[in-house]
Design a protein around this motif. Structure first.
Motif, PDB file in Angstrom:
ATOM      1  N   ALA A   1      11.105 -42.201   3.045  1.00 49.43           N
ATOM      2  CA  ALA A   1      11.398 -40.812   2.382  1.00 49.43           C
ATOM      3  C   ALA A   1      11.696 -39.760   3.495  1.00 49.43           C
ATOM      4  CB  ALA A   1      10.242 -40.715   1.422  1.00 49.43           C
ATOM      5  N   PRO A   2      12.702 -39.165   3.280  1.00 46.23           N
ATOM      6  CA  PRO A   2      12.884 -38.243   4.487  1.00 46.23           C
ATOM      7  C   PRO A   2      11.960 -37.089   4.375  1.00 46.23           C
ATOM      8  CG  PRO A   2      14.783 -38.195   2.761  1.00 46.23           C
ATOM      9  CD  PRO A   2      13.801 -39.199   2.463  1.00 46.23           C
ATOM     10  N   THR A   3      11.154 -36.773   3.432  1.00 42.76           N
ATOM     11  CA  THR A   3      10.182 -35.856   3.255  1.00 42.76           C
ATOM     12  C   THR A   3       8.995 -36.225   3.964  1.00 42.76           C
ATOM     13  OG1 THR A   3       9.166 -37.046   1.408  1.00 42.76           O
ATOM     14  CG2 THR A   3      10.834 -35.452   0.614  1.00 42.76           C
ATOM     15  N   VAL A   4       8.946 -37.066   4.930  1.00 43.34           N
ATOM     16  CA  VAL A   4       8.035 -37.277   5.916  1.00 43.34           C
ATOM     17  C   VAL A   4       7.999 -36.169   6.972  1.00 43.34           C
ATOM     18  CG1 VAL A   4       7.466 -39.731   5.568  1.00 43.34           C
ATOM     19  CG2 VAL A   4       8.942 -38.922   7.139  1.00 43.34           C
ATOM     20  N   LEU A   5       9.115 -35.457   7.146  1.00 39.89           N
ATOM     21  CA  LEU A   5       9.451 -34.590   8.126  1.00 39.89           C
ATOM     22  C   LEU A   5       9.832 -33.336   7.236  1.00 39.89           C
ATOM     23  CD1 LEU A   5      10.189 -33.277  10.709  1.00 39.89           C
ATOM     24  CD2 LEU A   5      12.374 -34.296  10.497  1.00 39.89           C
ATOM     25  N   THR A   6       9.029 -32.379   7.595  1.00 39.85           N
ATOM     26  CA  THR A   6       9.345 -31.048   6.800  1.00 39.85           C
ATOM     27  C   THR A   6       9.947 -30.010   8.234  1.00 39.85           C
ATOM     28  OG1 THR A   6       7.850 -31.257   5.089  1.00 39.85           O
ATOM     29  CG2 THR A   6       8.475 -28.909   5.675  1.00 39.85           C
ATOM     30  N   THR A   7      10.813 -29.324   7.973  1.00 39.61           N
ATOM     31  CA  THR A   7      11.187 -28.596   9.210  1.00 39.61           C
ATOM     32  C   THR A   7      11.106 -26.961   8.662  1.00 39.61           C
ATOM     33  OG1 THR A   7      12.812 -30.110   9.925  1.00 39.61           O
ATOM     34  CG2 THR A   7      12.922 -27.778  10.631  1.00 39.61           C
TER      35      THR A   7
ATOM     36  N   LYS B   1      18.711 -32.969  10.307  1.00 41.87           N
ATOM     37  CA  LYS B   1      19.555 -33.666   9.490  1.00 41.87           C
ATOM     38  C   LYS B   1      19.885 -35.077  10.101  1.00 41.87           C
ATOM     39  CE  LYS B   1      23.320 -31.607   7.929  1.00 41.87           C
ATOM     40  NZ  LYS B   1      24.024 -31.068   7.236  1.00 41.87           N
ATOM     41  N   ILE B   2      19.604 -35.384  11.546  1.00 43.46           N
ATOM     42  CA  ILE B   2      20.151 -36.666  11.884  1.00 43.46           C
ATOM     43  C   ILE B   2      18.798 -37.635  11.654  1.00 43.46           C
ATOM     44  CG2 ILE B   2      20.201 -38.049  14.129  1.00 43.46           C
ATOM     45  CD1 ILE B   2      21.786 -35.570  15.178  1.00 43.46           C
ATOM     46  N   ILE B   3      17.630 -36.874  11.857  1.00 37.33           N
ATOM     47  CA  ILE B   3      16.366 -37.838  11.691  1.00 37.33           C
ATOM     48  C   ILE B   3      16.212 -37.986  10.154  1.00 37.33           C
ATOM     49  CG2 ILE B   3      13.900 -37.586  11.588  1.00 37.33           C
ATOM     50  CD1 ILE B   3      14.372 -35.892  14.271  1.00 37.33           C
ATOM     51  N   THR B   4      16.667 -37.155   9.224  1.00 37.65           N
ATOM     52  CA  THR B   4      16.468 -37.521   7.587  1.00 37.65           C
ATOM     53  C   THR B   4      17.539 -38.508   7.257  1.00 37.65           C
ATOM     54  OG1 THR B   4      17.668 -35.421   7.090  1.00 37.65           O
ATOM     55  CG2 THR B   4      15.435 -35.223   7.228  1.00 37.65           C
TER      56      THR B   4
END
Length: 149
Positions: free
Chosen positions: A109-115, A97-100
């Motif tokens: 784009a927050p989609t560069v990180l998938t958790t 949540k913090i990183i996005t």
């Protein structure tokens, strides 16, 4: 699972410190042109992202190893699939949540990180077996490390 406060703060500080380092490193990808021993030839250094990479972290070190990998991977142009330990899922979710939010605030784009959060080794095995993830970073036991390798 949990850590004492001083250890938890230390892990967060390590994440912050590697982000600072990665930002500085990102300014040094200069694409060097080097001489060659062959007449009328030269060597050109270029940086090429791998694409999606996988990061699998352990319960007893839930955020710093992800930070080490994520900061360098992102400045190199890669995207990340992160599987945190199921016993520290709240750490994984909180950091995501913090990183996005940071990514969104900086027009990335927050989609560069998938958790991925879940039980069982089938998720980690699927990541290791995936031809899409060209690099896997694993932090955990020697036994599982041998399987990942």
């Amino acid at each position: 699972m949990g850590k004492i406060l001083s250890e938890g703060l230390g892990e967060v500080q390590e994440f912050i410190d590697i982000c600072d380092y990665a930002v500085g490193l990102s300014r040094m990808f200069d694409g060097k042109v080097l001489p060659s021993e062959r007449p009328e030839h030269f060597l050109l250094e270029t940086w090429s992202p791998l694409g999606p990479i996988g990061v699998i972290t352990a319960f007893n070190f839930p955020c710093a190893p992800f930070g080490w990998n994520a900061a360098i991977a992102l400045v190199c142009g890669n995207t990340i699939v992160w599987k945190g330990a199921p016993t520290t899922a709240l750490v994984t979710i909180a950091f995501t949540k913090i990183i996005t939010q940071v990514l969104s605030d900086n027009n990335i784009a927050p989609t560069v990180l998938t958790t991925i959060v879940g039980q069982g080794e089938s998720i980690g095995q699927a990541m290791v077996d995936s031809p899409t993830l060209r690099l896997i970073s694993f932090t955990g036991s020697t036994r599982i490390g041998r399987i990942v390798a």
